[in-house]
Design a protein around this motif. Structure first.
Motif, PDB file in Angstrom:
ATOM      1  N   VAL A   1      41.000 -31.352  24.185  1.00  0.00           N
ATOM      2  CA  VAL A   1      41.123 -29.766  24.386  1.00  0.00           C
ATOM      3  C   VAL A   1      42.528 -29.210  23.931  1.00  0.00           C
ATOM      4  O   VAL A   1      43.588 -29.782  24.361  1.00  0.00           O
ATOM      5  CB  VAL A   1      41.264 -29.619  25.764  1.00  0.00           C
ATOM      6  CG1 VAL A   1      41.119 -28.087  26.302  1.00  0.00           C
ATOM      7  CG2 VAL A   1      39.884 -30.061  26.460  1.00  0.00           C
TER       8      VAL A   1
ATOM      9  N   LYS B   1      44.430 -24.607  26.396  1.00  0.00           N
ATOM     10  CA  LYS B   1      43.342 -24.699  27.234  1.00  0.00           C
ATOM     11  C   LYS B   1      43.324 -25.650  28.222  1.00  0.00           C
ATOM     12  O   LYS B   1      42.694 -25.576  29.192  1.00  0.00           O
ATOM     13  CB  LYS B   1      42.098 -25.005  26.186  1.00  0.00           C
ATOM     14  CG  LYS B   1      41.727 -23.788  25.302  1.00  0.00           C
ATOM     15  CD  LYS B   1      40.275 -24.100  24.451  1.00  0.00           C
ATOM     16  CE  LYS B   1      40.081 -22.694  23.805  1.00  0.00           C
ATOM     17  NZ  LYS B   1      38.958 -22.837  22.921  1.00  0.00           N
ATOM     18  N   HIS B   2      44.533 -26.750  28.114  1.00  0.00           N
ATOM     19  CA  HIS B   2      44.541 -27.599  29.106  1.00  0.00           C
ATOM     20  C   HIS B   2      45.304 -26.807  30.374  1.00  0.00           C
ATOM     21  O   HIS B   2      44.629 -27.106  31.506  1.00  0.00           O
ATOM     22  CB  HIS B   2      45.839 -28.399  28.672  1.00  0.00           C
ATOM     23  CG  HIS B   2      45.388 -29.704  27.893  1.00  0.00           C
ATOM     24  ND1 HIS B   2      44.662 -30.571  28.341  1.00  0.00           N
ATOM     25  CD2 HIS B   2      45.760 -30.039  26.315  1.00  0.00           C
ATOM     26  CE1 HIS B   2      44.439 -31.282  27.478  1.00  0.00           C
ATOM     27  NE2 HIS B   2      45.320 -31.077  26.428  1.00  0.00           N
TER      28      HIS B   2
ATOM     29  N   LEU C   1      42.042 -25.712  32.289  1.00  0.00           N
ATOM     30  CA  LEU C   1      41.386 -26.751  32.861  1.00  0.00           C
ATOM     31  C   LEU C   1      42.047 -27.056  34.091  1.00  0.00           C
ATOM     32  O   LEU C   1      41.471 -27.400  35.317  1.00  0.00           O
ATOM     33  CB  LEU C   1      41.264 -28.122  31.930  1.00  0.00           C
ATOM     34  CG  LEU C   1      39.981 -28.001  31.062  1.00  0.00           C
ATOM     35  CD1 LEU C   1      39.996 -29.024  30.014  1.00  0.00           C
ATOM     36  CD2 LEU C   1      38.738 -27.803  31.321  1.00  0.00           C
TER      37      LEU C   1
ATOM     38  N   LEU D   1      38.454 -20.846  28.037  1.00  0.00           N
ATOM     39  CA  LEU D   1      38.161 -21.891  27.323  1.00  0.00           C
ATOM     40  C   LEU D   1      37.270 -21.393  26.261  1.00  0.00           C
ATOM     41  O   LEU D   1      37.076 -22.225  25.117  1.00  0.00           O
ATOM     42  CB  LEU D   1      37.386 -22.859  28.650  1.00  0.00           C
ATOM     43  CG  LEU D   1      38.172 -23.675  29.377  1.00  0.00           C
ATOM     44  CD1 LEU D   1      37.682 -24.293  30.316  1.00  0.00           C
ATOM     45  CD2 LEU D   1      39.136 -24.677  28.592  1.00  0.00           C
TER      46      LEU D   1
ATOM     47  N   LEU E   1      29.521 -25.672  30.458  1.00  0.00           N
ATOM     48  CA  LEU E   1      30.897 -26.062  30.210  1.00  0.00           C
ATOM     49  C   LEU E   1      30.804 -26.999  29.185  1.00  0.00           C
ATOM     50  O   LEU E   1      31.773 -27.151  28.162  1.00  0.00           O
ATOM     51  CB  LEU E   1      31.504 -26.708  31.678  1.00  0.00           C
ATOM     52  CG  LEU E   1      32.331 -25.978  32.424  1.00  0.00           C
ATOM     53  CD1 LEU E   1      32.991 -26.933  33.730  1.00  0.00           C
ATOM     54  CD2 LEU E   1      33.575 -25.484  31.646  1.00  0.00           C
TER      55      LEU E   1
ATOM     56  N   THR F   1      33.369 -26.303  26.023  1.00  0.00           N
ATOM     57  CA  THR F   1      34.245 -27.256  25.678  1.00  0.00           C
ATOM     58  C   THR F   1      34.256 -28.250  24.686  1.00  0.00           C
ATOM     59  O   THR F   1      34.923 -28.579  24.296  1.00  0.00           O
ATOM     60  CB  THR F   1      35.037 -27.999  27.099  1.00  0.00           C
ATOM     61  OG1 THR F   1      33.685 -28.712  27.275  1.00  0.00           O
ATOM     62  CG2 THR F   1      35.245 -27.000  28.076  1.00  0.00           C
TER      63      THR F   1
ATOM     64  N   ARG G   1      32.653 -30.683  24.982  1.00  0.00           N
ATOM     65  CA  ARG G   1      32.581 -32.135  25.556  1.00  0.00           C
ATOM     66  C   ARG G   1      31.437 -32.574  26.477  1.00  0.00           C
ATOM     67  O   ARG G   1      30.671 -31.638  27.019  1.00  0.00           O
ATOM     68  CB  ARG G   1      33.895 -32.374  26.277  1.00  0.00           C
ATOM     69  CG  ARG G   1      35.305 -32.161  25.448  1.00  0.00           C
ATOM     70  CD  ARG G   1      36.304 -31.912  26.238  1.00  0.00           C
ATOM     71  NE  ARG G   1      36.890 -33.269  26.793  1.00  0.00           N
ATOM     72  CZ  ARG G   1      37.725 -33.168  27.840  1.00  0.00           C
ATOM     73  NH1 ARG G   1      38.036 -32.131  28.645  1.00  0.00           N
ATOM     74  NH2 ARG G   1      37.877 -34.496  28.352  1.00  0.00           N
TER      75      ARG G   1
ATOM     76  N   VAL H   1      33.666 -33.640  31.327  1.00  0.00           N
ATOM     77  CA  VAL H   1      34.194 -32.467  31.787  1.00  0.00           C
ATOM     78  C   VAL H   1      34.270 -32.329  33.259  1.00  0.00           C
ATOM     79  O   VAL H   1      35.373 -31.840  33.963  1.00  0.00           O
ATOM     80  CB  VAL H   1      33.401 -31.070  31.237  1.00  0.00           C
ATOM     81  CG1 VAL H   1      34.260 -29.751  32.000  1.00  0.00           C
ATOM     82  CG2 VAL H   1      33.464 -31.022  29.901  1.00  0.00           C
TER      83      VAL H   1
END
Length: 414
Positions: A205, A209-210, A213, A285, A329, A333, A335, A340
């Motif tokens: 990420v 964007k960290h 989260l 995100l 999500l 993302t 992912r 996630v």
């Protein structure tokens, strides 16, 4: 609900139609009539247009489509009887189904619609069908992208462009199909490709964007600590700006301007902080994703939250909101959902609902079936949950309106 109400209740869902830049151009409206599909002895074509007209009068096009055009399917009888002219020309696209019998009455109806300025789309036209007189009235031609062979898919955009017609590829279910259709020259693309995760191996990420989260982790802790939430917000200037803009908006109308992050959090309270932060973090995100991805997440969140009371889960409304909100999500993302969720302190049964199946998953599955107009599946889950089907149309439309408004707020402050 009495018999008369059941007969006139309308269920409507919508499927997005995108332009080449993944912006929503329109929505196709997908209808199902009342609980038992019962309209007595009424002509079925007239019944269909009555459902559409009643829905517009009851809910309004703005609530259904957020101001975008609405693609609406018309049969032969609804065309020749002129029902399309009951609806505003700037707000709809008249979609003519492939099984419409072609005769002079149909041609006359299409000619009148064109003279009045309506946009006409033909469904499932094939490349060797150019002798079809309806092509001469078409502004948009739709092709089933998955059902067409490579020759048809490649040839159609150029053939219709020569006739000043735009090509629309429908049933686009993956990002690869979207990219292929764009490369071939399709103007519009329809399907749920945007909600499917494009998972990149080893993807991290990036950058800011960290923070989003991190904010999601903090606001989902059982023992919410405003000090920790304040710390995350202060480390990201855009979050501070969004919070200050929100708390000082007309939605609250405080006498004095609020300038402190801590004071803002205290004034909002835990539930409102969780909801605000979840929406803003998800918007951050999803910044580089199609806007419809966030809008769909918001619709699901509100839908799940509001039906909580109807399925005897009112005490978990906030968690069901998060279940709906986080249901995309992985697509947001890029992912896997399992990865996630691993770092989010959600209740175990909410995580299980997002990953597998339990009673809470049935709530989400019911919402997804309605969203995608899978009416039979929706009915089965509604019965299992003992959900009053008659309320769901109203709840869905309210969720669409709320999501559109919330997205505008989150997007406007980015």
């Amino acid at each position: 609900m009495n018999t008369e109400q059941a007969q006139t209740e309308a269920f409507v869902a919508r499927q997005p139609i995108f332009d080449r830049h993944r912006h929503v151009y329109a929505y196709e409206l997908l209808f199902r009539s009342g609980l038992k599909n019962a309209f007595g002895g009424m002509d079925p074509d007239r019944a269909s247009i009555k459902v559409i007209a009643d829905s517009f009068l009851r809910f309004g096009l703005q609530r259904l489509t957020g101001g975008k055009r609405a693609f609406i399917n018309f049969t032969r009888d609804t065309l020749v009887k002129g029902y399309a002219t009951l609806l505003p020309k700037d707000s709809i696209v008249v979609e003519i189904l492939e099984d419409v019998e072609q005769d002079h009455e149909v041609f006359d109806a299409c000619r009148e619609l064109k003279q009045r300025g309506y946009v006409i789309a033909l469904d499932d036209v094939i490349c060797d069908d150019w002798d079809n007189p309806l092509v001469g009235f078409a502004d948009i031609i739709k092709v089933d992208f998955r059902a067409s062979n490579d020759r048809t898919k490649a040839a159609l955009p150029g053939l219709v462009a020569a006739r000043k017609i735009k090509a629309l590829a429908e049933k686009i279910e993956t990002r690869a199909e979207f990219d292929e259709a764009v490369a071939l020259g399709y103007t519009y693309l329809q399907g749920y490709f945007f909600s499917k995760p494009l998972v990149l191996s080893g993807r991290d990420v990036p950058g800011v964007k960290h923070r989003y989260l991190e904010l999601l982790r903090e606001i989902n802790r059982t023992d919410l600590d405003f000090g920790d939430v304040e710390g995350v917000i202060k480390r990201e200037p855009s979050l501070t700006y969004k919070l200050m803009t929100y708390i000082n908006s007309v939605a609250f109308s405080f006498r004095n301007r609020i300038t402190s992050v801590r004071q803002s959090l205290a004034l909002l309270g835990e539930d409102a902080v969780r909801k605000w932060a979840s929406v803003v973090a998800l918007a951050g995100l999803a910044h580089e994703q199609p806007s419809e991805l966030l809008v769909s997440s918001l619709i699901r969140a509100r839908f799940c939250e509001v039906i909580a009371a109807s399925v005897k889960l009112e005490e978990r409304g906030q968690e069901l909101f998060l279940m709906g909100l986080f249901s995309l999500l992985d697509a947001i993302t890029g992912r896997p959902m399992h990865d996630v969720l691993a770092n989010l302190p959600l209740a175990d049964d909410i995580k299980m609902a997002l990953l597998d199946r339990n009673r809470l998953r049935d709530v989400l599955a019911c919402v997804l079936a309605y969203e995608q107009a899978e009416w039979e599946t929706f009915g089965l889950f509604a019965a299992k949950l003992r959900l009053d089907e008659g309320e769901t149309a109203r709840i869905y439309l309210e969720a669409v309106e709320w999501a559109t408004s919330s997205y505008a707020g989150a997007n406007g402050s980015r």
